[in-house]
Design a protein around this motif. Structure first.
Motif, PDB file in Angstrom:
ATOM      1  N   THR A 156     -29.672 -50.429 -43.370  1.00 60.57           N
ATOM      2  CA  THR A 156     -30.102 -51.937 -43.373  1.00 60.57           C
ATOM      3  C   THR A 156     -30.058 -52.090 -41.744  1.00 60.57           C
ATOM      4  O   THR A 156     -30.924 -52.644 -41.313  1.00 60.57           O
ATOM      5  CB  THR A 156     -29.173 -52.709 -44.173  1.00 60.57           C
TER       6      THR A 156
ATOM      7  N   LEU B  69     -32.960 -50.165 -40.020  1.00 60.71           N
ATOM      8  CA  LEU B  69     -34.097 -50.613 -40.377  1.00 60.71           C
ATOM      9  C   LEU B  69     -34.375 -51.984 -39.743  1.00 60.71           C
ATOM     10  O   LEU B  69     -35.415 -52.383 -39.249  1.00 60.71           O
ATOM     11  CB  LEU B  69     -34.393 -50.653 -41.799  1.00 60.71           C
ATOM     12  N   THR B  70     -33.398 -52.828 -39.767  1.00 60.25           N
ATOM     13  CA  THR B  70     -33.491 -54.122 -39.384  1.00 60.25           C
ATOM     14  C   THR B  70     -33.888 -54.126 -37.740  1.00 60.25           C
ATOM     15  O   THR B  70     -34.846 -54.878 -37.234  1.00 60.25           O
ATOM     16  CB  THR B  70     -32.307 -55.280 -39.541  1.00 60.25           C
TER      17      THR B  70
ATOM     18  N   LEU C 226     -38.094 -46.996 -47.924  1.00 60.01           N
ATOM     19  CA  LEU C 226     -38.396 -47.812 -46.768  1.00 60.01           C
ATOM     20  C   LEU C 226     -38.432 -47.054 -45.467  1.00 60.01           C
ATOM     21  O   LEU C 226     -39.288 -47.078 -44.504  1.00 60.01           O
ATOM     22  CB  LEU C 226     -37.271 -48.964 -46.527  1.00 60.01           C
TER      23      LEU C 226
ATOM     24  N   THR D 255     -34.940 -54.852 -47.010  1.00 60.79           N
ATOM     25  CA  THR D 255     -34.163 -54.066 -46.177  1.00 60.79           C
ATOM     26  C   THR D 255     -32.622 -54.593 -46.510  1.00 60.79           C
ATOM     27  O   THR D 255     -31.782 -54.069 -46.494  1.00 60.79           O
ATOM     28  CB  THR D 255     -34.446 -54.099 -44.699  1.00 60.79           C
TER      29      THR D 255
ATOM     30  N   ALA E 180     -33.889 -47.385 -49.899  1.00 60.42           N
ATOM     31  CA  ALA E 180     -33.642 -47.242 -48.417  1.00 60.42           C
ATOM     32  C   ALA E 180     -34.431 -46.098 -47.824  1.00 60.42           C
ATOM     33  O   ALA E 180     -35.153 -46.248 -46.997  1.00 60.42           O
ATOM     34  CB  ALA E 180     -32.206 -47.125 -48.034  1.00 60.42           C
TER      35      ALA E 180
END
Length: 354
Positions: A48, A51-52, A253, A74, A250
């Motif tokens: 997270t 990806l952020t 993504l 996310t 996850a």
């Protein structure tokens, strides 16, 4: 150390461990089980953060359905993982708090990812095609049909006073919803694969064909990633499924970034193999322009699109992120300055940090 409290949980061998809904209270001690919990909780939380950072850096404009759906999905990973971590490992945690975190994170994660997939369909499906509206309607309807009853049953399941009463209902609803959402994602992915195949037929560029074939394989991998979740649920391994579910999304993504980065290279390298790339002047590819969710193109410095990023193509050169629109020579109206279709529609500067 008067504030330290000893909490004793029973040790249970792995072959006797109860993974089902029927188990209540703190997670029993078993080194293998707790290691699985630690790994598959920490990975989504770390992903997270990663990806952020990628999303906030890669998108020029922090707006648009695609941007917010990726960001919501996310963070849904971590919210859900933390909810189950508190539920399983912290007996003092308020059960309403753990319930809210787990269910809110689940909704953000599951339906959020379906919105991500739907938003990406605009890459390969004509904006005027009714199938885009049908898919969006399917996501909304499935959300009401499967999220709402699951959230209600889970509330009564989380309450110790009503746990036994609602256990049979939740056993059924859990299996129905996990299969339904997996089928929904498979349908959206199948439409995406079909649209990519249509582009494959139009391509005369060998490299573009290889890229499109790779995108199809990657999308199949997204569909197959749901199989372990379904198998665990139907085999009554709910606790294990709950632990790895966030990690599976996850992983999806992460694949999403691979897909869009490949499309970015495809747009830069061209798909037709004739003019190097296709643009608005090509009648065959006008379908990729001006999707129903495009941001109004009122800004003269770029062509904005559904992703929230922008791109324009400089005259006589490859796609670039900026161009001087005030050129007094009048070349701003030439076809060479029009954005490449894929980039103008969706990608823009996406992947600039890849």
């Amino acid at each position: 150390m008067s504030g330290v409290r000893n909490i004793t949980v029973p040790w249970v061998p792995l072959d006797e461990f109860d993974w089902s809904f029927a188990r209540t209270g703190p997670l029993p001690w078993n080194l293998t089980v707790w290691c699985l919990l630690a790994v598959f909780t920490s990975l989504p939380i770390w992903m997270t953060v990663e990806l952020t950072a990628w999303v906030l850096y890669a998108f020029e404009r922090w707006s648009g359905i695609y941007f917010w759906s990726v960001l919501a999905t996310t963070w849904g990973l971590t919210i859900r993982a933390v909810g189950f971590l508190l539920k399983f490992c912290v007996p003092q945690a308020n059960w309403i708090l753990t319930y809210v975190l787990a269910e809110v994170g689940w909704v953000m994660m599951v339906t959020g990812f379906s919105i991500v997939l739907w938003s990406r369909l605009h890459l390969v499906i004509s904006p005027g095609t009714p199938i885009l509206r049908i898919v969006l309607a399917m996501i909304i309807i499935d959300g009401f049909l499967f999220h709402v009853p699951t959230v209600i049953f889970q509330y009564f399941m989380s309450n110790a006073a009503t746990h036994e009463k609602y256990l049979p209902y939740m056993n059924v609803m859990e299996r129905v919803q996990v299969l339904a959402f997996s089928v929904q994602e498979a349908i959206i992915s199948s439409i995406y694969i079909w649209g990519t195949m249509q582009m494959f037929k139009l391509s005369l560029n060998a490299k573009a064909k290889n890229t499109l074939a790779f995108l199809i394989i990657v999308q199949v991998a997204v569909v197959l990633a749901d199989i372990p979740v379904i198998v665990l649920d139907y085999c009554n391994y709910f606790t294990l499924k709950a632990v790895i579910h966030s990690f599976i999304y996850a992983f999806k993504l992460q694949i999403e970034f691979v897909v869009l980065n490949e499309f970015k290279h495809l747009a830069n390298g061209g798909i037709t193999g004739v003019n190097g790339s296709f643009g608005r002047g090509s009648d065959d590819f006008t379908q990729f322009h001006a999707g129903p969710l495009d941001i109004p193109k009122g800004n003269s410095t770029g062509a904005y699109n559904n992703s929230g990023v922008s791109v324009v193509v400089s005259a006589g050169g490859p796609p670039s992120s900026r161009v001087n629109r005030s050129d007094s020579s009048g070349t701003h109206g030439r076809r060479a300055e029009q954005p490449d279709a894929l980039e103008a529609q969706y990608l823009g500067r996406y992947g600039m940090a890849m």
